[in-house]
Enzyme design. Sequence first.
Site, short mmCIF file in Angstrom:
data_model
loop_
_atom_site.label_atom_id
_atom_site.label_comp_id
_atom_site.label_asym_id
_atom_site.label_seq_id
_atom_site.Cartn_x
_atom_site.Cartn_y
_atom_site.Cartn_z
CG ASP A 137 20.39 -2.62 15.00
OD1 ASP A 137 21.10 -1.92 16.15
OD2 ASP A 137 19.60 -2.17 14.33
CG HIS A 180 14.89 -3.05 9.04
ND1 HIS A 180 14.92 -1.76 9.31
CD2 HIS A 180 15.29 -3.55 10.15
CE1 HIS A 180 15.20 -1.25 10.43
NE2 HIS A 180 15.50 -2.59 11.38
CD GLN A 248 19.18 -3.86 11.20
OE1 GLN A 248 20.10 -2.92 10.87
NE2 GLN A 248 18.49 -3.81 12.18
NE ARG A 278 11.35 2.10 20.36
CZ ARG A 278 12.20 1.98 19.52
NH1 ARG A 278 12.04 1.14 18.50
NH2 ARG A 278 13.38 2.85 19.47
CG ASP A 280 12.62 0.05 14.94
OD1 ASP A 280 13.27 0.66 15.85
OD2 ASP A 280 13.34 -0.38 14.07
CD GLU A 322 13.11 4.67 16.45
OE1 GLU A 322 14.39 5.02 16.89
OE2 GLU A 322 13.02 4.24 15.57
CG HIS A 391 17.77 1.11 22.61
ND1 HIS A 391 16.64 1.94 22.41
CD2 HIS A 391 18.12 0.83 21.36
CE1 HIS A 391 16.29 2.11 21.19
NE2 HIS A 391 17.01 1.13 20.35
CG ASP A 392 18.75 3.85 19.26
OD1 ASP A 392 19.60 2.85 19.11
OD2 ASP A 392 17.72 3.88 18.82
NE ARG A 516 23.45 1.88 18.11
CZ ARG A 516 22.60 1.20 17.38
NH1 ARG A 516 21.35 1.95 17.07
NH2 ARG A 516 22.64 0.09 16.37
C1 GLC Z 1 15.57 2.12 15.77
C2 GLC Z 1 16.31 1.39 17.00
C3 GLC Z 1 17.60 1.39 16.67
C4 GLC Z 1 18.02 0.51 15.57
C5 GLC Z 1 17.05 0.90 14.40
C6 GLC Z 1 17.08 0.04 13.28
O1 GLC Z 1 16.14 3.39 15.69
O2 GLC Z 1 15.94 2.22 18.10
O3 GLC Z 1 18.22 0.76 17.86
O4 GLC Z 1 19.29 0.45 15.16
O5 GLC Z 1 15.91 1.48 14.72
O6 GLC Z 1 16.34 -1.01 13.38
#
Ligand code: GLC
Length: 644
Positions: A137, A180, A248, A278, A280, A322, A391-392, A516
Amino acid sequence: MNQASIHKYLATESKKTIANDVEALFEQRLATNLTLIKDLFFSLYPEKDHKKSFVKLLRTLPILFEQRPSPLKLLDIQRINEGNWYQSEQLVGMQLYVDHFNKDLKGLEKKLGYFEKLGVNFIHLMPITPRPQGENDGGYAVNSYYEVDPRFGSTEDLLDLTQKMRDKNMYLMLDFVANHTSNEYVWAEKAMAGDPKYQNYYHIYPDRTLPDEFEKTLPEIFPMTSPGNFTFNTEMKKWVMTVFNQYQWDLNYSNPEVFIEMLGNLIKLANLGVDVVRLDALAFMWKKLGTVSQNLPEAHALISLFRMCLQIIAPGVIFLAEAIVAPKEIIKYFGSGTMKGNECEIAYNATLMALLWDAIATKKAVLLYKNIHSLPEKPKETTWINYIRCHDDIGLGFEDHHIHEIGWNAKSHRKFLLDYYCQKIDWSPAKGHMFMYNPKTGDGRITGSAASLLGLEKALEQENQSKIEQAIAKIIMMHGIILSYGGVPLIYAGDEIGALNDYSYLEDHDKKEDSRWVNRPHQDWDTIAQIDAQKNHHSQIFYSLQHLIRLRKQHPAFADRNNIILYEAHNPHYLIYERPMGKNNGVLVVCNFDEVPQAIYENTLGSYGSKSNPTDLISGEKITFPNGTLRLMPYQMLWLGKTK
Ligand code: GLC
């Protein structure tokens, strides 16, 4: 007044005698946050069972403070004194993959001059921590929270880079993948080996009874590649909660040991010289049977608990949320109720992002107005990351009732947007791709680079000069909005030269299922080497953004003090907002989202009409109002200032 403001007050106003005494200030912050920490901790971990863990946390805090390098402790004090430094108009960000940018951390360091040339001084590096071979990922499956994966270099390289960045007054953001770990993380390995302590660090079940109960209400994040929320582990012969990908493993924060250990990981990350962490996927951090297990009140309490502890140990380090969730949920990550302003200092403005893409496709800003008007004001100590691409994928995270309220059908509107961006409509200029389309619900998300979604790829293929120019105008206008809307603008590396979709991921076995990767291009240094010599769309975009960035930094009105006012345009194609400042120092941003010229009456501009003799800061030209109207070309944007 949030806790940070109290720390600033105490550090600078009341007890001047301890102003530079890092230890005394630590004690002071601890005393100030302690009651909140206790209340948050016991709200998650009831006192009758978890008193010992609380005492352990209290013992841990000074130990973690000890670990913080002295230069960073001094920087922390400077940051406290500066107050809300992250709201400044001087900040301009860029997000990038280290290996796609310039090979590794050393390579990145060599390019600091490139950021300076563009005006960027805040950098988000995508994960650089060790991860499993094969699918990982993009590094969001972590094998360590603070080590550097050898493919990017060493810890030394990172420390070197952060030192150089500090010397240049640049800021660094790194990820803390708090929800995770990878299935190779040391705790996961111990759990797999049968250690009950570590099995309790995750959500692990002996059979399908509880997973089936959970599945009744949990949505699927990656329905195409990772359906369901649990994975059977053959070594344990048990089911593990894996909300994202199967590799994950979701952490079990209902176990206070997990919180305390993760706090240690967070501090080790911060100690590398990170300014913004950040957080996540933070919306997912608390799970509860019978719920969607996103945005739960316990998740907010947990994040605030992290915040209150981090603030004691490393007060110069702040959190970015995020949380790519519904607009009214995003705003809660700034902290609400008694914790207002005490959760995350920054959040992604995913609402604005999605609405801008809606405005491009419909050529109208009406849904944008509807949504933004409905949102409460954020706490005054907080700010946004404003962005158009990252990136998403792009999720259409706005709410159906707003679509209905403007007289559109929500289902058909969402379908139209997916069709428009994902090459299902002939006349659409966009070349995007569908991501995680769920035929059961009709939901889907969109991938593609900004330039390809805004029509540049198709226009170049067709060698259609006027369409190329229109795409460029759109790219510049979209960036002009994120640069002028209150918050930290985050440019996605490559977008500053109009990078197109990158289809090379289709050749990679570990990436080809995840579209992505189409919007995770390699930085094209050959093209960049030519931008001074050649006049083409790359140089036009680069120098326009450079110009807008310079202007942003020259106008304090662009700092975020919650000073943004949306103006009713009376023309659906226009987006107008003011960044007021004093009587004469404000800026009025005016954008035309239509592909043909559009006019509005001068009186729509409030005090920025002909009486104030306005100038467009971007072109430097005086504005005229033929027949009492203002006329904008397709995708034109003005930044109006009053002539003093
Ligand atoms: C966040 C990241 C993404 C990732 C997800 C799981 O949303 O921006 O790219 O797949 O977390 O970690």
